[in-house]
Design a protein around this motif. Sequence first.
Motif, PDB file in Angstrom:
ATOM      1  N   ARG A  82       0.849  -1.193   0.000  1.00 51.47           N
ATOM      2  CA  ARG A  82       0.000   0.000   0.000  1.00 51.47           C
ATOM      3  C   ARG A  82       0.885   1.243   0.000  1.00 51.47           C
ATOM      4  NH1 ARG A  82      -2.558  -2.986   4.356  1.00 51.47           N
ATOM      5  NH2 ARG A  82      -4.273  -4.130   3.438  1.00 51.47           N
ATOM      6  N   PRO A  83       0.608   2.213  -0.858  1.00 47.03           N
ATOM      7  CA  PRO A  83       1.472   3.396  -0.940  1.00 47.03           C
ATOM      8  C   PRO A  83       1.491   4.234   0.336  1.00 47.03           C
ATOM      9  CG  PRO A  83      -0.426   3.604  -2.414  1.00 47.03           C
ATOM     10  CD  PRO A  83      -0.473   2.232  -1.816  1.00 47.03           C
ATOM     11  N   GLU A  84       0.424   4.181   1.120  1.00 43.33           N
ATOM     12  CA  GLU A  84       0.366   4.994   2.338  1.00 43.33           C
ATOM     13  C   GLU A  84       1.152   4.390   3.502  1.00 43.33           C
ATOM     14  OE1 GLU A  84      -3.161   2.169   2.668  1.00 43.33           O
ATOM     15  OE2 GLU A  84      -2.236   3.293   1.043  1.00 43.33           O
ATOM     16  N   VAL A  85       1.685   3.187   3.326  1.00 40.83           N
ATOM     17  CA  VAL A  85       2.430   2.493   4.378  1.00 40.83           C
ATOM     18  C   VAL A  85       3.912   2.490   4.008  1.00 40.83           C
ATOM     19  CG1 VAL A  85       2.685   0.315   5.624  1.00 40.83           C
ATOM     20  CG2 VAL A  85       0.422   1.036   4.844  1.00 40.83           C
ATOM     21  N   ALA A  86       4.758   2.894   4.961  1.00 38.84           N
ATOM     22  CA  ALA A  86       6.199   2.987   4.686  1.00 38.84           C
ATOM     23  C   ALA A  86       6.835   1.626   4.433  1.00 38.84           C
ATOM     24  CB  ALA A  86       6.902   3.695   5.849  1.00 38.84           C
ATOM     25  N   GLU A  87       6.536   0.657   5.290  1.00 42.19           N
ATOM     26  CA  GLU A  87       7.145  -0.670   5.196  1.00 42.19           C
ATOM     27  C   GLU A  87       6.098  -1.696   4.781  1.00 42.19           C
ATOM     28  OE1 GLU A  87      10.434  -1.515   5.735  1.00 42.19           O
ATOM     29  OE2 GLU A  87      10.753   0.644   5.856  1.00 42.19           O
ATOM     30  N   PRO A  88       6.485  -2.680   3.963  1.00 43.15           N
ATOM     31  CA  PRO A  88       5.528  -3.718   3.594  1.00 43.15           C
ATOM     32  C   PRO A  88       5.201  -4.598   4.803  1.00 43.15           C
ATOM     33  CG  PRO A  88       7.714  -4.280   2.798  1.00 43.15           C
ATOM     34  CD  PRO A  88       7.795  -2.888   3.368  1.00 43.15           C
ATOM     35  N   ALA A  89       3.964  -5.060   4.859  1.00 45.84           N
ATOM     36  CA  ALA A  89       3.571  -5.986   5.928  1.00 45.84           C
ATOM     37  C   ALA A  89       4.201  -7.347   5.646  1.00 45.84           C
ATOM     38  CB  ALA A  89       2.053  -6.106   5.989  1.00 45.84           C
ATOM     39  N   ARG A  90       4.680  -7.988   6.686  1.00 47.53           N
ATOM     40  CA  ARG A  90       5.282  -9.311   6.558  1.00 47.53           C
ATOM     41  C   ARG A  90       4.543 -10.272   7.484  1.00 47.53           C
ATOM     42  NH1 ARG A  90       6.861  -8.054   2.120  1.00 47.53           N
ATOM     43  NH2 ARG A  90       8.990  -7.452   1.631  1.00 47.53           N
ATOM     44  N   ILE A  91       3.388 -10.723   7.071  1.00 53.37           N
ATOM     45  CA  ILE A  91       2.544 -11.606   7.880  1.00 53.37           C
ATOM     46  C   ILE A  91       3.217 -12.951   8.138  1.00 53.37           C
ATOM     47  CG2 ILE A  91       1.262 -12.466   5.863  1.00 53.37           C
ATOM     48  CD1 ILE A  91      -0.264 -11.863   9.349  1.00 53.37           C
ATOM     49  N   GLY A  92       3.998 -13.451   7.193  1.00 53.07           N
ATOM     50  CA  GLY A  92       4.645 -14.757   7.372  1.00 53.07           C
ATOM     51  C   GLY A  92       5.574 -14.788   8.566  1.00 53.07           C
ATOM     52  N   PHE A  93       6.321 -13.711   8.781  1.00 54.34           N
ATOM     53  CA  PHE A  93       7.233 -13.669   9.916  1.00 54.34           C
ATOM     54  C   PHE A  93       6.457 -13.585  11.225  1.00 54.34           C
ATOM     55  CE2 PHE A  93       9.636 -12.297   6.245  1.00 54.34           C
ATOM     56  CZ  PHE A  93      10.781 -13.050   6.364  1.00 54.34           C
ATOM     57  N   ARG A  94       5.366 -12.830  11.228  1.00 55.57           N
ATOM     58  CA  ARG A  94       4.521 -12.724  12.421  1.00 55.57           C
ATOM     59  C   ARG A  94       3.863 -14.075  12.721  1.00 55.57           C
ATOM     60  NH1 ARG A  94       1.529  -8.092  11.386  1.00 55.57           N
ATOM     61  NH2 ARG A  94       3.205  -6.983  12.401  1.00 55.57           N
ATOM     62  N   LEU A  95       3.377 -14.761  11.684  1.00 55.71           N
ATOM     63  CA  LEU A  95       2.768 -16.078  11.869  1.00 55.71           C
ATOM     64  C   LEU A  95       3.793 -17.084  12.397  1.00 55.71           C
ATOM     65  CD1 LEU A  95       0.656 -16.233   8.589  1.00 55.71           C
ATOM     66  CD2 LEU A  95      -0.277 -16.255  10.916  1.00 55.71           C
ATOM     67  N   ARG A  96       5.001 -17.038  11.873  1.00 54.46           N
ATOM     68  CA  ARG A  96       6.037 -17.970  12.337  1.00 54.46           C
ATOM     69  C   ARG A  96       6.373 -17.713  13.801  1.00 54.46           C
ATOM     70  NH1 ARG A  96      10.869 -21.116   9.676  1.00 54.46           N
ATOM     71  NH2 ARG A  96      11.912 -21.738  11.569  1.00 54.46           N
ATOM     72  N   ARG A  97       6.499 -16.434  14.186  1.00 57.19           N
ATOM     73  CA  ARG A  97       6.759 -16.117  15.599  1.00 57.19           C
ATOM     74  C   ARG A  97       5.657 -16.684  16.484  1.00 57.19           C
ATOM     75  NH1 ARG A  97       8.404 -11.185  14.098  1.00 57.19           N
ATOM     76  NH2 ARG A  97       6.384 -10.247  14.520  1.00 57.19           N
ATOM     77  N   ASP A  98       4.406 -16.508  16.062  1.00 62.45           N
ATOM     78  CA  ASP A  98       3.288 -17.039  16.812  1.00 62.45           C
ATOM     79  C   ASP A  98       3.354 -18.558  16.904  1.00 62.45           C
ATOM     80  OD1 ASP A  98       0.539 -16.659  18.058  1.00 62.45           O
ATOM     81  OD2 ASP A  98       0.061 -18.007  16.394  1.00 62.45           O
ATOM     82  N   LEU A  99       3.709 -19.198  15.804  1.00 56.92           N
ATOM     83  CA  LEU A  99       3.830 -20.657  15.771  1.00 56.92           C
ATOM     84  C   LEU A  99       4.925 -21.128  16.722  1.00 56.92           C
ATOM     85  CD1 LEU A  99       2.902 -23.282  14.398  1.00 56.92           C
ATOM     86  CD2 LEU A  99       4.601 -22.859  12.639  1.00 56.92           C
ATOM     87  N   GLU A 100       6.043 -20.415  16.753  1.00 59.69           N
ATOM     88  CA  GLU A 100       7.150 -20.800  17.624  1.00 59.69           C
ATOM     89  C   GLU A 100       6.820 -20.569  19.100  1.00 59.69           C
ATOM     90  OE1 GLU A 100      10.232 -18.434  15.867  1.00 59.69           O
ATOM     91  OE2 GLU A 100      10.837 -20.048  14.518  1.00 59.69           O
ATOM     92  N   ASN A 101       5.899 -19.651  19.391  1.00 61.94           N
ATOM     93  CA  ASN A 101       5.547 -19.332  20.781  1.00 61.94           C
ATOM     94  C   ASN A 101       4.272 -19.986  21.276  1.00 61.94           C
ATOM     95  OD1 ASN A 101       7.797 -17.637  21.119  1.00 61.94           O
ATOM     96  ND2 ASN A 101       6.734 -15.976  20.113  1.00 61.94           N
ATOM     97  N   THR A 102       3.645 -20.808  20.442  1.00 61.19           N
ATOM     98  CA  THR A 102       2.391 -21.452  20.784  1.00 61.19           C
ATOM     99  C   THR A 102       2.597 -22.943  20.905  1.00 61.19           C
ATOM    100  OG1 THR A 102       1.194 -19.750  19.566  1.00 61.19           O
ATOM    101  CG2 THR A 102      -0.016 -21.760  20.088  1.00 61.19           C
TER     102      THR A 102
END
Length: 152
Positions: free
Chosen positions: A130-150
């Motif tokens: 999205r042009p209004e967002v400075a950094e691209p969203a990285r859902i895969g890294f967030r999902l992996r962190r959640d997977l590693e902590n669950t």
Amino acid sequence: MRETMVSTSAEMAEDAVQPCRHEVHSDGRTPQGPLPENVIDKPVEKKSAAAWAYERLILYIQQFEESLNGDEEVAMGFAGGDAGVLRIEGMGYFDPDIVTFTGTDAQGAKTQLVQHVSQLSVILRAMPKRPEVAEPARIGFRLRRDLENTAS
């Protein structure tokens, strides 16, 4: 003299239920890496089809994101329909056999896919951030962190 590897019956049983992933790419990359403990600590036959599909999809999404540039985000195309593309903003599962994807389509409308694991077919695509967002969203890294902590 030839060295022979000997496995105990316990090691053989453990190897039989451990997940295995193997890929070969034309550019020589070998994207396989260590799997999160929460993916490998519970035998496959003790997981629901939904949990097992969810865990593996996370790894594929994160691996795909690693190939994107700073102006792209991960999205998924729908196989077999005219539904278009979904910018992946969330993912989940509902035992025993449902996987869900939430996000927005190319026009910005909220979208959710609820899919039975027997029908699962996902095309990962790069989509401009999205042009209004400075950094691209990285859902895969967030999902992996959640997977590693669950706990599975």
